[in-house]
Design a protein around this motif. Structure first.
Motif, PDB file in Angstrom:
ATOM      1  N   ILE A   1       7.134  14.165   2.648  1.00 16.72           N
ATOM      2  CA  ILE A   1       7.115  13.266   1.494  1.00 16.72           C
ATOM      3  C   ILE A   1       8.129  13.662   0.415  1.00 16.72           C
TER       4      ILE A   1
ATOM      5  N   PHE B   1       5.900   7.968  -8.361  1.00 16.74           N
ATOM      6  CA  PHE B   1       7.161   8.450  -8.924  1.00 16.74           C
ATOM      7  C   PHE B   1       8.385   7.668  -8.443  1.00 16.74           C
TER       8      PHE B   1
ATOM      9  N   GLY C   1      -6.511  13.008   1.745  1.00 14.36           N
ATOM     10  CA  GLY C   1      -5.445  13.876   1.242  1.00 14.36           C
ATOM     11  C   GLY C   1      -4.061  13.285   1.478  1.00 14.36           C
ATOM     12  N   VAL C   2      -3.862  12.733   2.662  1.00 16.28           N
ATOM     13  CA  VAL C   2      -2.575  12.101   2.949  1.00 16.28           C
ATOM     14  C   VAL C   2      -2.367  10.899   2.030  1.00 16.28           C
TER      15      VAL C   2
ATOM     16  N   ARG D   1      16.202  10.130  -9.472  1.00 16.49           N
ATOM     17  CA  ARG D   1      15.078  10.340 -10.368  1.00 16.49           C
ATOM     18  C   ARG D   1      15.177  11.665 -11.128  1.00 16.49           C
TER      19      ARG D   1
ATOM     20  N   LEU E   1      -0.877  17.275   8.665  1.00 20.48           N
ATOM     21  CA  LEU E   1      -1.029  17.118   7.224  1.00 20.48           C
ATOM     22  C   LEU E   1      -0.007  17.975   6.483  1.00 20.48           C
TER      23      LEU E   1
ATOM     24  N   PHE F   1      11.396  11.478  -0.505  1.00 22.24           N
ATOM     25  CA  PHE F   1      11.552  11.050  -1.885  1.00 22.24           C
ATOM     26  C   PHE F   1      12.932  11.422  -2.404  1.00 22.24           C
TER      27      PHE F   1
ATOM     28  N   VAL G   1      -2.456  19.230  -3.901  1.00 18.94           N
ATOM     29  CA  VAL G   1      -3.190  18.572  -2.820  1.00 18.94           C
ATOM     30  C   VAL G   1      -3.275  19.488  -1.601  1.00 18.94           C
TER      31      VAL G   1
ATOM     32  N   ILE H   1       0.961   9.670  -4.841  1.00 18.66           N
ATOM     33  CA  ILE H   1       1.776  10.431  -5.797  1.00 18.66           C
ATOM     34  C   ILE H   1       3.242  10.034  -5.670  1.00 18.66           C
ATOM     35  N   ALA H   2       3.713   9.992  -4.419  1.00 19.45           N
ATOM     36  CA  ALA H   2       5.116   9.661  -4.214  1.00 19.45           C
ATOM     37  C   ALA H   2       5.420   8.234  -4.660  1.00 19.45           C
TER      38      ALA H   2
ATOM     39  N   MET I   1       6.446  16.174  -8.961  1.00 17.08           N
ATOM     40  CA  MET I   1       5.844  15.677  -7.741  1.00 17.08           C
ATOM     41  C   MET I   1       5.531  16.824  -6.777  1.00 17.08           C
TER      42      MET I   1
ATOM     43  N   ALA J   1      -3.565  10.535  -0.929  1.00 20.79           N
ATOM     44  CA  ALA J   1      -3.262  11.049  -2.270  1.00 20.79           C
ATOM     45  C   ALA J   1      -1.778  11.431  -2.373  1.00 20.79           C
ATOM     46  N   MET J   2      -1.269  12.123  -1.351  1.00 22.27           N
ATOM     47  CA  MET J   2       0.141  12.533  -1.406  1.00 22.27           C
ATOM     48  C   MET J   2       1.069  11.324  -1.417  1.00 22.27           C
ATOM     49  N   LEU J   3       0.720  10.310  -0.615  1.00 22.37           N
ATOM     50  CA  LEU J   3       1.554   9.104  -0.596  1.00 22.37           C
ATOM     51  C   LEU J   3       1.484   8.376  -1.930  1.00 22.37           C
TER      52      LEU J   3
ATOM     53  N   MET K   1      -6.591  21.036   0.175  1.00 22.57           N
ATOM     54  CA  MET K   1      -6.890  20.840   1.588  1.00 22.57           C
ATOM     55  C   MET K   1      -7.135  22.187   2.261  1.00 22.57           C
TER      56      MET K   1
ATOM     57  N   MET L   1      -8.908  14.870   5.186  1.00 20.69           N
ATOM     58  CA  MET L   1      -7.466  14.890   5.489  1.00 20.69           C
ATOM     59  C   MET L   1      -6.841  13.523   5.266  1.00 20.69           C
TER      60      MET L   1
ATOM     61  N   ILE M   1      11.387  15.273 -12.296  1.00 21.77           N
ATOM     62  CA  ILE M   1      10.363  14.486 -11.611  1.00 21.77           C
ATOM     63  C   ILE M   1      10.078  15.049 -10.227  1.00 21.77           C
TER      64      ILE M   1
ATOM     65  N   GLU N   1       2.375  18.524  -7.826  1.00 19.82           N
ATOM     66  CA  GLU N   1       1.163  17.764  -7.514  1.00 19.82           C
ATOM     67  C   GLU N   1       0.846  17.801  -6.026  1.00 19.82           C
ATOM     68  N   ILE N   2       1.903  17.729  -5.212  1.00 22.32           N
ATOM     69  CA  ILE N   2       1.659  17.796  -3.766  1.00 22.32           C
ATOM     70  C   ILE N   2       1.187  19.192  -3.374  1.00 22.32           C
TER      71      ILE N   2
END
Lengths: 357, 357, 357
Positions: B144, C354, C343-344, B155, B137, B148, B170, C350-351, B163, C346-348, B174, C340, B159, B166-167
């Motif tokens: 990610i 954007f 959570g993964v 971008r 994780l 990105f 998360v 988010i990406a 991002m 959520a991260m995806l 966790m 978990m 941005i 926000e990550i």
């Protein structure tokens, strides 16, 4: 002599004189390629058998070491021939292909063949786990130089070669340690895996005869490899294939044919431990022994070989390692798991076929 | 005072005055770097011990939480010092290096040290599996933003920072959930893993003394970190190394030294559960707690930190996570598995050495 | 009729006339999108139930086959509607999103919901291992064309389509083999996984009624899908979202809603085997059946679909497959493992939010 010729594959020995005849007659390179390829298949098998017979005359320790080190002599000889010709891409492609062929095609076919007879087949989970981990280590050894090349391309060839050499040394050391592990400190884990002359159901050959056969066979393989490698470029051109495809798929099939038939045979006898050991062990030798030795040898030839494989080769090996790891992790196999390995091989072969030179 | 100084590493405390003297005398930055690095090693160890003593005075819940949160205080302080200097690359490199150092070098050395005495060592499979999954994780949290960045570079920075923030949230959530899991709902899985003051074979310190030692040690680490970070750039320049190499390999070694010696000691006592818990737990704290906290803190400093690591860092962490996952999945270890982890670390260190700035 | 309407989700059926009314009235596309999406949710559930009732009238073999093949009919219909519109990116995004949604969100939510009631939940390790391996195979089927595209971009669209078609054939064959495995040769492994009409606690419908309901429901889904797909572009524009985000996150949520509620329900009844089978099985159908069928169908529409997903989509699926594989490998789950997965996701998400168009 009946003890030397034991497999139906031995009829292919007839291609030795044929290949030489084609070469002398400057025949179509396609014929030379096909004949020398066919000739290597039984020779690689005999090399393996002669090694096993030889090992019955030395102590178990040295014997296992010999077995482990000569197991991929055919691949090594082919690769050396290509290396001497300066065909670095072919050398690397044949290494990639040999790894892919062993862990996907040989192991997959074994699992299918065995799985059609047995609902599920078990193999030693600890040994399999160690094999998977070592495969991953080998993949890391391929990933790092390639990644370096693509993220730091401007560092120049000299640094890439230096780094390749150092990584080759690490891989070589890991190979030595893995032998120490499997032949000495944790030998018992691999107890069921040795398949010596007795497994072949015959009296061991004498020491002299073993050495004589080894010498003759090695020489013949070397000669055939010269012809094979010399014919790769015109053959690829003629068939409209790239040299990488020929190296990854065709040459690798030739070098692996002996392992292939033995592993499938073992799987059908429900000795999945042996089949797994042959396929994965062979891949590990290619990655941890043959590849470093080729890097070292390349310095003798004055044309240093780097370990920078193409992105596709790196991805293919990494993917395969993960798929095999996932499949093997439970210490069991069935026909569907074998079919998956073959399926991944098919998809990779399709991609290699379409890849440009 | 004998209860504060318990490790032979404590002789390195002599480097505290030395480092300050070098700094005042404007000595060679190499000397300042080396002295402050040496000084941090025993301080990080004392920080850990003081935390453990402190926790014996609070309830088990709060104690575990303290232990878990202060475990990487040294790394956090070093990184904050680098962050304040605006050395974002060094901050990120020290995070990467700390993760790699813990799961490859610390865990690998522990497995080798323990494996030389015991044929195989067992550890709790469920806890190990949870650790591996959380590591994956954390790796996803690195992958990610980097991916990105490389697929959507246009971008813009704003941005990417949004991002990253926000990550980071998360990942932080966790981490909180993982504490809830290991300290409350599934505490029993980790029963064997707590090593409190009693394990160190001594009477717990008084509450006041614990707090006093913690305060003094934290302050000293902060001072030494200032010196260390200030000396990184000239040191790297002088040694012909990149700042990333210094951050990933050298600074990380310093920050991890305490975990290193404890984990190896535990492995040699056949408490592999503890060694695994220290190495992997420490990595997880770096990735799920320290990294997000640094992102949050960076907004206070007015220079937002993003989580975009270099491709090589991302690949290195991902590779390591998979190798550790493969090795740990069977709940057993042996010396060869440890050697593999060290081998992967060696290959990565070679590549980081050659990588350009 | 009480036997057709069994779920509280069925009140959403009121959106069928609403969606049509909005479309006729040329209302705000946002309204059309929302209404048709809401309408599809209960229809997908009814499609599943009708299939299960139908299968009670045919032999077990054909029944399982029907069940397996119609399980994702809603996704297939939506994707076909998008394909006919030439929205290839949306088609692929909805496939990606459906896979991610199933293995991360549906499975994650199930593990959380079940894990809050039960400390740990077990599921069949062999079946789970097979599922993970097949997921990895499916990921390989996505990775290879994308990697090909980025390393050999100059080969042109025609070759990429040819390769995609061949890989689609391999995936399709693997799907057929996996049915052979789970429905015939190793059926007993999946014994606990069938949940037929009786599980729903009701008398099976008659054969004619099942077919009639199936026909009506399929037609209604097709109509709603037309409206939904037609509204994607203006909706995305209006909300400031990319079409890929709408496809990956929103459309996939709609298509998966039925699986979602069933799987969570099963997990709360401690039938984790079923929840896992629904989530992973559904993903596998998308990857190994729906995707190839769409490629084949695209040739009928005269606009060949390739399997070249964006790097981010490929990475997202690959990451998810590994995370699920790691989490599922021990045949046990708990709430933290579920968290978990979420959570993964959520991260995806988010990406993807954007990511530029």
């Amino acid at each position: 002599m009946k003890r030397i010729f034991t497999s139906w594959l031995d009829v292919l020995l007839v291609f030795i004189p044929l290949a030489i005849a084609f070469e002398v007659a400057k025949a179509d390179p396609l014929l030379i390629f096909a004949a020398s390829a066919c000739a290597i298949i039984p020779l690689a098998g005999m090399l393996g058998r002669a090694t096993e017979h030889l090992t019955s005359h030395v102590g178990a320790g040295v014997g296992s070491l010999l077995n482990a080190s000569l197991g991929n002599a055919a691949e090594l000889i082919i690769a050396l021939a290509a290396l001497r010709e300066g065909l670095h891409d072919v050398v690397k492609a044949s290494l990639t292909g040999s790894i892919l062929g062993n862990i996907l095609l040989v192991l997959g076919a074994s699992m299918v063949a065995g799985g059609l007879k047995y609902e599920r087949q078990k193999f030693n989970q600890t040994a399999a786990g160690m094999g998977s981990s070592l495969l991953l280590l080998a993949a890391v050894g391929l990933i790092i130089p390639a990644l370096f090349h693509f993220t730091a391309a401007d560092r120049g060839v000299a640094i890439e070669r230096e780094m390749s050499l150092e990584i080759a040394i690490v891989l070589f050391v890991m190979y030595g340690l893995s032998l120490l592990f499997s032949l000495r400190t944790h030998r018992h884990l691999y107890a069921g895996e040795s398949h010596d002359a007795e497994d072949l159901g015959e009296q061991p050959w004498g020491f002299r005869m073993s050495v004589a056969v080894l010498t003759v066979v090695t020489t013949l393989i070397a000669v055939m490899s010269e012809l094979l490698v010399g014919a790769i470029e015109p053959t690829a051109h003629k068939l409209g294939l790239t040299q990488v495809f020929v190296g990854v798929i065709l040459v690798a099939l030739v070098g692996n044919a002996a392992e292939h038939s033995t592993a499938v045979l073992m799987a059908m006898k429900n000795k999945m431990d042996l089949a797994y050991g042959i396929a994965v062990g062979s891949s590990l030798q290619i990655a941890l022994l043959v590849a470093p030795v080729l890097v070292f040898a390349s310095y003798l030839f004055g044309t240093p070989l780097d370990l920078i494989f193409t992105p596709f080769e790196v991805a293919a090996v990494t993917i395969s390692v993960f798929v095999v790891g996932f499949v093997a992790i439970d210490g069991e196999s069935n026909w569907m798991e074998g079919a998956m390995l073959v399926g991944v091989y098919a998809m990779l072969a399709i991609a290699f076929y379409f890849l440009p030179a």
